[in-house]
Design a protein around this motif. Sequence first.
Motif, PDB file in Angstrom:
ATOM      1  N   GLU A 178       0.825  -1.206   0.000  1.00 29.91           N
ATOM      2  CA  GLU A 178       0.000   0.000   0.000  1.00 29.91           C
ATOM      3  C   GLU A 178       0.863   1.260   0.000  1.00 29.91           C
ATOM      4  N   GLY A 179       0.329   2.303  -0.616  1.00 33.30           N
ATOM      5  CA  GLY A 179       0.858   3.636  -0.440  1.00 33.30           C
ATOM      6  C   GLY A 179      -0.026   4.357   0.563  1.00 33.30           C
ATOM      7  N   PHE A 180       0.239   5.635   0.764  1.00 32.24           N
ATOM      8  CA  PHE A 180      -0.648   6.435   1.600  1.00 32.24           C
ATOM      9  C   PHE A 180      -0.726   7.843   1.034  1.00 32.24           C
ATOM     10  N   TYR A 181      -1.783   8.554   1.383  1.00 28.59           N
ATOM     11  CA  TYR A 181      -2.003   9.890   0.836  1.00 28.59           C
ATOM     12  C   TYR A 181      -2.231  10.891   1.965  1.00 28.59           C
ATOM     13  N   ARG A 182      -2.029  12.149   1.632  1.00 26.84           N
ATOM     14  CA  ARG A 182      -2.408  13.266   2.500  1.00 26.84           C
ATOM     15  C   ARG A 182      -3.256  14.220   1.669  1.00 26.84           C
ATOM     16  N   GLU A 183      -4.518  14.366   2.060  1.00 23.57           N
ATOM     17  CA  GLU A 183      -5.450  15.262   1.364  1.00 23.57           C
ATOM     18  C   GLU A 183      -5.644  16.498   2.230  1.00 23.57           C
ATOM     19  N   TYR A 184      -5.548  17.667   1.614  1.00 20.51           N
ATOM     20  CA  TYR A 184      -5.469  18.914   2.387  1.00 20.51           C
ATOM     21  C   TYR A 184      -6.357  19.989   1.781  1.00 20.51           C
ATOM     22  N   ALA A 185      -6.985  20.783   2.631  1.00 20.14           N
ATOM     23  CA  ALA A 185      -7.776  21.929   2.177  1.00 20.14           C
ATOM     24  C   ALA A 185      -7.558  23.109   3.100  1.00 20.14           C
ATOM     25  N   PHE A 186      -7.447  24.285   2.504  1.00 21.45           N
ATOM     26  CA  PHE A 186      -7.402  25.540   3.257  1.00 21.45           C
ATOM     27  C   PHE A 186      -8.516  26.423   2.718  1.00 21.45           C
ATOM     28  N   LEU A 187      -9.420  26.837   3.585  1.00 23.80           N
ATOM     29  CA  LEU A 187     -10.593  27.584   3.156  1.00 23.80           C
ATOM     30  C   LEU A 187     -10.350  29.079   3.254  1.00 23.80           C
ATOM     31  N   SER A 188     -10.558  29.767   2.155  1.00 24.62           N
ATOM     32  CA  SER A 188     -10.390  31.217   2.100  1.00 24.62           C
ATOM     33  C   SER A 188     -11.293  31.740   1.005  1.00 24.62           C
ATOM     34  N   ALA A 189     -11.061  32.972   0.581  1.00 18.45           N
ATOM     35  CA  ALA A 189     -11.859  33.534  -0.513  1.00 18.45           C
ATOM     36  C   ALA A 189     -10.959  33.993  -1.650  1.00 18.45           C
ATOM     37  N   GLU A 190      -9.773  33.375  -1.772  1.00 15.12           N
ATOM     38  CA  GLU A 190      -8.802  33.968  -2.689  1.00 15.12           C
ATOM     39  C   GLU A 190      -8.071  33.044  -3.649  1.00 15.12           C
ATOM     40  N   PRO A 191      -8.497  31.915  -4.074  1.00 18.24           N
ATOM     41  CA  PRO A 191      -9.659  31.099  -3.698  1.00 18.24           C
ATOM     42  C   PRO A 191      -9.288  30.091  -2.607  1.00 18.24           C
ATOM     43  N   GLU A 242     -31.986  29.145   1.765  1.00 15.79           N
ATOM     44  CA  GLU A 242     -32.004  29.072   3.222  1.00 15.79           C
ATOM     45  C   GLU A 242     -31.444  27.754   3.735  1.00 15.79           C
ATOM     46  N   GLN A 243     -31.395  26.733   2.891  1.00 14.30           N
ATOM     47  CA  GLN A 243     -30.929  25.415   3.318  1.00 14.30           C
ATOM     48  C   GLN A 243     -29.414  25.246   3.201  1.00 14.30           C
ATOM     49  N   ALA A 244     -28.700  26.317   2.837  1.00 16.03           N
ATOM     50  CA  ALA A 244     -27.244  26.230   2.652  1.00 16.03           C
ATOM     51  C   ALA A 244     -26.884  25.090   1.695  1.00 16.03           C
ATOM     52  N   CYS A 245     -27.513  25.123   0.524  1.00 11.13           N
ATOM     53  CA  CYS A 245     -27.414  24.006  -0.424  1.00 11.13           C
ATOM     54  C   CYS A 245     -25.977  23.690  -0.853  1.00 11.13           C
ATOM     55  N   THR A 246     -25.128  24.697  -0.967  1.00 16.21           N
ATOM     56  CA  THR A 246     -23.763  24.473  -1.475  1.00 16.21           C
ATOM     57  C   THR A 246     -22.705  24.769  -0.414  1.00 16.21           C
ATOM     58  N   SER A 247     -23.052  24.616   0.855  1.00 18.58           N
ATOM     59  CA  SER A 247     -22.098  24.937   1.915  1.00 18.58           C
ATOM     60  C   SER A 247     -20.891  24.011   1.910  1.00 18.58           C
ATOM     61  N   SER A 248     -21.003  22.836   1.304  1.00 19.11           N
ATOM     62  CA  SER A 248     -19.882  21.894   1.279  1.00 19.11           C
ATOM     63  C   SER A 248     -18.988  22.081   0.053  1.00 19.11           C
ATOM     64  N   PHE A 249     -19.279  23.095  -0.782  1.00 12.39           N
ATOM     65  CA  PHE A 249     -18.531  23.274  -2.025  1.00 12.39           C
ATOM     66  C   PHE A 249     -17.410  24.296  -1.865  1.00 12.39           C
ATOM     67  N   LEU A 250     -16.286  24.007  -2.529  1.00 12.42           N
ATOM     68  CA  LEU A 250     -15.112  24.878  -2.540  1.00 12.42           C
ATOM     69  C   LEU A 250     -15.076  25.689  -3.828  1.00 12.42           C
ATOM     70  N   VAL A 251     -14.306  26.763  -3.804  1.00  8.14           N
ATOM     71  CA  VAL A 251     -13.967  27.500  -5.018  1.00  8.14           C
ATOM     72  C   VAL A 251     -12.479  27.260  -5.276  1.00  8.14           C
ATOM     73  N   LEU A 252     -12.169  26.561  -6.376  1.00 10.50           N
ATOM     74  CA  LEU A 252     -10.794  26.184  -6.674  1.00 10.50           C
ATOM     75  C   LEU A 252     -10.341  26.726  -8.018  1.00 10.50           C
TER      76      LEU A 252
END
Length: 298
Positions: A178-191, A242-252
């Motif tokens: 097996e290999g292994f991975y590191r998945e990373y996200a930083f949330l901002s607006a830039e993007p 009102e349901q925050a339909c896309t709250s799980s989406f990123l801007v990349l």
Amino acid sequence: MGFGSRSALGSVFIMLLGASVPRAVSAEPATQGGLELKRFKASETTEAMYVLRATGCRKAGDTCQLELELSDGAGGKRKAKLPAGMAYGIQAESSERWTSGEEEQNVTTSVQPVRLEAGEWGLLVTQEGGFEHVHRHHRLYAVKDGGVAEAWNGDENFAGPESSHVGPYPLTPGSPVEGFYREYAFLSAEPDQWKIDAYRWDAAGRKVVKELRNRPARYAAIIGSFKTVQEAIASRDNAQLEQACTSSFLVLETTPHKRLTPGLFIVTSIHSEKKAAEAALKKVSACNPKVSGYVKTL
């Protein structure tokens, strides 16, 4: 693997496989030798085991140091200390996950075995702590010189609303290695920032190297593509309702991803399976019928 609500930045990554969590049981460290939390297989050819142990704490208010040692190592053989200590009274959340402390003092330690070679195992260890902004230390430990040594680390930057996850994956179909991975996200607006790095064990060099060919697959559920980051952010926000339909989406930004058209900004959520990406599109469309999209492999 999709991203969770942006209002809960410390819990961005959602586990792919749901598991029932047993009732936590308080584990009080012994006064001598510490508390043995669990043993993990280190070798297929010997009886060697990794021993995860909490030491150095005997009463409430003490901080336990977590250590990994080899079961058949001689007294002077190397032990590895985990980055973060845990409060006295460690609780087992599952067979490979332990927690202690509250709010800012909370520390959770989780362990994932990874088969580095056909007959040899390593341990991926993640320690996360904090309250509003949860941050993570990632380590790979392997056998070295008859003891345990750190072979790789992938800590977060501790700079703000970021999240990461590590895990093993099969390097090639049918191979035990097996290999292994590191998945990373930083949330901002830039993007926002998102990346996945893959690694494997170099048996000849006894070290971790980057894996460039057989990387774990990821699928982007895309609901919009734009020329500017401002347009992408506005589109995601307008789709919320009102349901925050896309709250799980990123801007990349698309340029770092070779399979996407460069020079654009997409509104997307990232998943480890194509079916999960398709389900994410169906969910957001059911929430807001004006939103539609498509799936692309990253």
